[in-house]
Enzyme design. Structure first.
Site: not given
Length: 222
Positions: A108, A195
């Site tokens: 991320e 995710e």
């Protein structure tokens, strides 16, 4: 199915085993498992390289033996190019001949990273992988913690077998995620949700069944 992080001794890499892979495949009907290699922190890859590397190798070999795909997730929130380059070069040299291995080069990205900055990170890592593995899928992180897939779609990386990450959690602005995902898909961007969560980003809060179901339906269409 995403397992827990490499730096957690019990809830994390304890389950990075043949037994887990087999049960996920045969009882949970999973065909791909993600292993989050924690990069920073006292027990992460940078500070304990050998231990974490051995965990990754063991999980990859368990997935190959079981016959399941495995996403090797460089679970970072900042740019650690000096570490990710040799890591992915080594992993691709060892296992690039196996179709089971999928590379996730940046979990991320920081909200401070523009897509231009991220491309300057991803391309050298992709080149390091492609030197050993010309075919397997590489998943790249997108701006603002994998939300702005529509921005990545305006200037995609000009290489083959590249997918772009979209992460979502139902306690956030779920309609915005779908709009961005749909816009990116309309521009031809291959999206891979590596995710997601049915509640809070930290696993707590109320489970939002309706939004979760709606997002699953959405992903089935794009």
């Amino acid at each position: 199915m995403s397992l827990y992080t490499s730096d957690d001794p019990y809830y994390g890499s304890y389950y990075w085993t043949n037994d887990t892979m087999l049960k996920l495949k045969c009882y949970w009907n999973s065909n791909v498992v993600r292993i989050p290699l924690i990069v920073a922190g006292s027990a992460g890859y940078i500070n304990d390289t050998e231990t974490n590397y051995k965990k990754v190798i063991g999980a990859i070999e368990a997935a190959i033996e079981t016959g399941i795909y495995i996403i090797v997730d460089w679970h970072a929130f900042d740019d650690y190019l000096n570490y990710s380059l040799p890591f992915f070069a080594n992993i691709s040299a060892l296992y690039g001949q196996y179709p089971h291995v999928i590379y996730e080069t940046y979990n991320e990205p920081s909200w401070a990273d523009s897509w231009t900055t991220l491309k300057n990170y991803h391309i050298p890592v992709i080149n390091a992988i492609r030197a050993n593995d010309p075919d397997n899928i590489i998943i790249v992180g997108t701006p603002r913690s994998d939300v702005d897939v529509d921005i990545a779609a305006t200037s995609p990386i000009n290489m083959t077998n590249i997918a772009y990450t979209l992460h979502y959690y139902t306690n956030l602005n779920e309609s915005n995620f779908q709009v961005k995902g749909q816009n990116a898909s309309n521009m031809g961007l291959p999206i891979f949700v590596t995710e997601y969560g049915v509640c809070s980003t930290y696993g707590n809060g109320t489970v939002n069944y309706n939004v979760t179901k709606d997002f699953w339906n959405f992903l089935g269409k794009v």
